[in-house]
Design a protein around this motif. Sequence first.
Motif, PDB file in Angstrom:
ATOM      1  N   THR A  51      -2.651   9.220  -4.643  1.00  0.00           N
ATOM      2  CA  THR A  51      -1.907   9.181  -3.469  1.00  0.00           C
ATOM      3  C   THR A  51      -0.605  10.226  -3.720  1.00  0.00           C
ATOM      4  OG1 THR A  51      -2.321   6.989  -3.088  1.00  0.00           O
ATOM      5  CG2 THR A  51      -0.296   7.833  -2.063  1.00  0.00           C
ATOM      6  N   ARG A  58      -9.269  -3.753   0.649  1.00  0.00           N
ATOM      7  CA  ARG A  58      -9.077  -2.658  -0.178  1.00  0.00           C
ATOM      8  C   ARG A  58     -10.422  -1.982  -0.397  1.00  0.00           C
ATOM      9  NH1 ARG A  58      -4.669  -4.697  -4.784  1.00  0.00           N
ATOM     10  NH2 ARG A  58      -3.038  -4.822  -3.235  1.00  0.00           N
ATOM     11  N   ARG A  61       0.805  -1.344   0.193  1.00  0.00           N
ATOM     12  CA  ARG A  61      -0.026  -0.040  -0.068  1.00  0.00           C
ATOM     13  C   ARG A  61       0.902   1.195  -0.030  1.00  0.00           C
ATOM     14  NH1 ARG A  61      -2.232   4.102  -0.470  1.00  0.00           N
ATOM     15  NH2 ARG A  61      -4.194   4.689   0.644  1.00  0.00           N
ATOM     16  N   SER A 116      -5.430   4.926  -7.581  1.00  0.00           N
ATOM     17  CA  SER A 116      -6.251   3.511  -7.376  1.00  0.00           C
ATOM     18  C   SER A 116      -7.261   3.540  -8.324  1.00  0.00           C
ATOM     19  CB  SER A 116      -6.544   3.086  -5.960  1.00  0.00           C
ATOM     20  OG  SER A 116      -7.384   4.129  -5.317  1.00  0.00           O
ATOM     21  N   CYS A 127     -11.153   0.084  -6.645  1.00  0.00           N
ATOM     22  CA  CYS A 127     -10.516  -0.288  -5.467  1.00  0.00           C
ATOM     23  C   CYS A 127      -9.472  -1.319  -5.486  1.00  0.00           C
ATOM     24  CB  CYS A 127     -11.921  -1.203  -4.835  1.00  0.00           C
ATOM     25  SG  CYS A 127     -13.199  -0.054  -4.645  1.00  0.00           S
ATOM     26  N   ARG A 128      -8.478  -0.944  -6.545  1.00  0.00           N
ATOM     27  CA  ARG A 128      -7.227  -1.704  -6.691  1.00  0.00           C
ATOM     28  C   ARG A 128      -6.199  -1.019  -6.877  1.00  0.00           C
ATOM     29  NH1 ARG A 128     -10.733  -4.421 -10.889  1.00  0.00           N
ATOM     30  NH2 ARG A 128     -11.259  -6.866 -10.299  1.00  0.00           N
ATOM     31  N   TYR A 129      -5.000  -1.378  -6.143  1.00  0.00           N
ATOM     32  CA  TYR A 129      -3.936  -0.682  -5.974  1.00  0.00           C
ATOM     33  C   TYR A 129      -2.898  -1.358  -6.726  1.00  0.00           C
ATOM     34  CZ  TYR A 129      -5.899   2.005  -2.164  1.00  0.00           C
ATOM     35  OH  TYR A 129      -6.601   3.003  -1.524  1.00  0.00           O
ATOM     36  N   ALA A 130      -1.881  -0.826  -7.199  1.00  0.00           N
ATOM     37  CA  ALA A 130      -1.712   0.588  -7.740  1.00  0.00           C
ATOM     38  C   ALA A 130      -1.262   0.854  -9.081  1.00  0.00           C
ATOM     39  CB  ALA A 130      -0.455   1.250  -6.747  1.00  0.00           C
TER      40      ALA A 130
END
Length: 341
Positions: free
Chosen positions: A189, A264, A15, A210, A213-216
Amino acid sequence: MLAVQREFPVPSAARFTGMAYDGLSYYLVNGQERKVYRYGQDFKPEASLDADRVYAGLCFDPERGGFWAADRRQPALYRLDASLREIDCLPVVLTGYGGDPGPVQSVSCAGGRLLAVFGSCLVGLDPCSCESPALLTKTEDMLLQCALAVGPQIVLLGMGEGGQTLRLLSADGQTLHESLLPRDCDTVTAAVCRSASDTEEQGRLQLLVSRRCRYAYVWDCLLTGDEEEPAAYSPMPPPCAVRPLQTQAEKEPVCGEEPVDPSRILEAVALSERAVSCVLNAQGDQLREVLSSSGDPAEILAADRKTQAALRRATRLEYALYDLLSILEDPAGAQVPSHKP
């Protein structure tokens, strides 16, 4: 507005909370461990570097050949050498702006000056001494996430009333332009600005975002003068089943279908709730100020209408967040009734 040119999925399960660029490589900060990951120009993993603490942001200082890092627990900045070892700690003292500044959320360096974000405040600092920062702007309608200098102008990125927002400021903090980011962007971010070539007049930015709801992902973008509202950016590659980066020799992750991590989803909902609370608190402060300082009924009614509009938008967002959380309650994929205000 911001025109997305390319998108890079970042191969790591970490994260991230910050990103820096030194002209050769990208450095991404792990917001959960004392780690900084180095990536190449195409965001292929190069190395995993140990950090002295968990940072909230990172930027490269070309004049000193090192880095600046933000402390996620207190209002302080750390000067780092080229190998990310701490050289000095500079506490940031904000006076005369009202309220507790809290920790530094992001930091950027350009033109011999540092830009630091504290909640809704953007301050400029002298790298030699952070004891007398200059408050450049305080946003009442936007929760700042990061800021950076692009030539003589300043780019703010954060959560506004309509979603993820880009705001362009002059050097003295005056708003020049504002636009929404593509609709499928959940959070921004961090951001860096690469030096533009002689033939490129527009600013080129890299945003750490993101999506759904998915990183990155890292967006390679151009800062244009187009006023048209951007649509959702469609060419998102399939989600990657990845492991945390350990060594340079580790194999590249294999991309394929993978269910969304419930943690997430919860994190995205928590970030949205935090943004809503900041916007509502700002609206309440504005209404209290009008009630205490103005006796004009028209001005009071106008402030009340503005507050009611913010409450309606917040209510619609809360229903959307409730529907999103329903995914966790119904993992089998059954139809969940939608709640409309």
